[in-house]
Design an enzyme around this catalytic site. Structure first.
Site, PDB file in Angstrom:
ATOM      1  N   GLY A 268       0.845  -1.186   0.000  1.00  0.00           N
ATOM      2  CA  GLY A 268       0.000   0.000   0.000  1.00  0.00           C
ATOM      3  C   GLY A 268       0.883   1.239   0.000  1.00  0.00           C
TER       4      GLY A 268
ATOM      5  N   TYR B 270      -0.385   8.013  14.835  1.00  0.00           N
ATOM      6  CA  TYR B 270       0.752   7.071  14.873  1.00  0.00           C
ATOM      7  C   TYR B 270       2.051   7.735  15.315  1.00  0.00           C
ATOM      8  CZ  TYR B 270      -2.356   4.653  11.527  1.00  0.00           C
ATOM      9  OH  TYR B 270      -3.412   4.073  10.888  1.00  0.00           O
TER      10      TYR B 270
ATOM     11  N   CYS C  29     -10.122  22.151  17.134  1.00  0.00           N
ATOM     12  CA  CYS C  29     -10.250  22.534  18.536  1.00  0.00           C
ATOM     13  C   CYS C  29      -9.956  21.374  19.467  1.00  0.00           C
ATOM     14  CB  CYS C  29     -11.627  23.132  18.788  1.00  0.00           C
ATOM     15  SG  CYS C  29     -11.718  24.779  18.085  1.00  0.00           S
ATOM     16  N   GLU C  30      -8.760  20.905  19.410  1.00  0.00           N
ATOM     17  CA  GLU C  30      -8.145  20.035  20.398  1.00  0.00           C
ATOM     18  C   GLU C  30      -6.692  19.908  19.973  1.00  0.00           C
ATOM     19  OE1 GLU C  30      -8.615  15.426  20.252  1.00  0.00           O
ATOM     20  OE2 GLU C  30     -10.517  16.247  19.579  1.00  0.00           O
TER      21      GLU C  30
END
Ligand SMILES: *Cc1c(COP(=O)(O)O)cnc(C)c1O
Length: 404
Positions: free
Chosen positions: A265, A306, A332-333
């Site tokens: 992939g 990751y 917003c985090e």
């Protein structure tokens, strides 16, 4: 030869189509595939592009034109591969945790299937007996891969039939006379050592006598690509040499040989992808200089999910003096693309590009914070083609049903 896009090409694409923007270099994908086929020249191998990395229909069509088959992680990916024009024999559905009805659909489409549980294998046997050749996914208890989230072959992994259950597996096969045409083991992503693949071939080697109808051995994907200078990568030429030796051993021991299947992939599309953003704000705090871009983990989640490293370059000031930044998003985090990163001096309005963004980039994008998903562009024979429009406001509400 690897192929990359110039800053000028990337800036031109951003100017034409706006940001945030994913740009894919078709020539790089072709080069990656050609490196694989060249390394394995003369060997019975087949490559199935693991399409969950990036499923834009044009990417699937590019695979078709190159002669690369497709591996699918859902029945919808199989439908997409068919829509792109792939023949059923060149589509593989490596399922996990799915309802049996998707296996029935796969059979009705005449595509290859790798089954990953005894439960579904039993249902398969009851319904199809020996009539439909099928692959079985095994769990070898090999720890491999870049980190636990992308490791699939270890002894706590949900994937595949654990080798400890071999007797039960063989009993089901015997009861229903199932035609096991292939064995499949995918141990994870970002496997840099060829020895991991060879451990898998050792497992296959011992199992071969128990499966008289085998036609293929599927080693999965997971080839590591470099994300930054000095990063290791899977040595494809070494792998090809070792696989050749494995085939010779199968031949001399059992007088049998098989088609070897791979499901790359990342290897196929990672490096081809560039994600371009624009800097909204420079925020100088007592300890950190933040460069806030017009994107976030809603568009490229790999750093947050990751802890992945993506090279970031300032397209607008490539030769400026280096300074240290935290590159952050507008979600917003906590939404950090990179910490403590040296980048050519950034001003508001500059274009920053994230490299190696082709695999699991757009594909994992969401509309979190009701932001639009980015547009996608493919550079084809030097020309920038829009292959997905940026979301519009209508896309945010398209499937909602107002009841108030
Ligand atoms: C995700 C996946 C791949 C591809 O992994 P890469 O690391 O992107 O090469 C191959 N096979 C299976 C079964 C997968 O789930």
């Amino acid at each position: 030869m690897s192929h990359s896009l110039s800053n000028e090409q990337l800036i031109a694409a951003a100017n034409s189509f706006g940001t945030p923007l994913y740009v894919y270099d078709a020539a790089n994908i072709e080069a990656q595939y050609s490196a694989l086929t060249t390394a394995f020249t003369g060997q019975p191998v087949k490559f199935f592009y693991a399409s969950k990395a990036l499923t834009n229909i044009n990417i699937l069509k590019l695979m078709l034109h190159m002669g690369c088959a497709v591996d699918c992680s859902s029945i919808n990916e199989a439908h997409l591969a068919i829509k792109a024009g792939h023949a059923p024999k060149n589509i593989l559905y490596t399922s996990n945790g799915i309802h049996f009805s998707e296996i029935e659909t796969a059979v009705s489409l005449s595509i290859h299937v790798n089954i990953d549980s005894l439960s579904n294998l039993e249902k398969f046997g009851k319904k199809y007996g020996s009539s439909y050749p099928v692959g079985i996914r095994l769990r070898p208890n090999i720890m491999a891969g870049g980190n636990l989230k992308i490791s699939t072959g270890h002894d706590k992994s949900k994937f595949g039939v654990p080798l400890e259950q071999l007797e039960a597996l063989l009993a089901i096969i015997d009861t229903y006379q199932i035609n096991i045409a292939g064995l499949h083991i995918h141990t994870g992503s970002e496997i840099k050592d060829v020895s991991v693949f060879m451990k898998v071939t050792d497992v296959f080697f011992d199992l071969v006598p128990k499966f008289p109808q085998l036609q293929f051995l599927d080693l999965g994907g997971g080839f590591k690509v470099p994300y930054k200078a000095g990063d290791p990568s899977t040595n494809i030429n070494e792998l090809a040499t070792e696989i050749q030796k494995f085939q010779e051993k199968l031949q001399s021991t059992y007088a049998r040989s098989f088609e070897l299947w791979f499901e790359p992939g990342k290897y196929m599309v990672s490096k081809a992808g560039y994600f371009i953003t624009e800097v909204n704000v420079i925020k100088q705090t007592p300890t950190i200089t933040f460069a806030g871009v017009n994107s976030g983990f809603n568009h490229l989640i790999r750093p947050m999910l990751y802890e992945a490293y993506h090279e970031i370059k300032n397209l607008s000031n490539p030769n400026g003096p280096l300074a240290t930044y935290d590159v952050v998003g507008n979600i917003c985090e906590t939404d950090t693309f990179a910490s403590d990163r040296q980048i050519a001096t950034i001003a508001e309005g500059d274009l920053l590009v994230f490299e190696n963004a082709g695999a699991y980039g757009f594909e994992m994008a969401s509309n979190f914070n009701s932001r639009y998903k980015p547009a996608e562009v493919m550079i084809l024979k030097g020309e920038a083609k829009l292959i997905r429009q940026r979301d519009t406001f209508e896309d945010l509400t398209r499937n909602q049903v107002e009841v108030l």
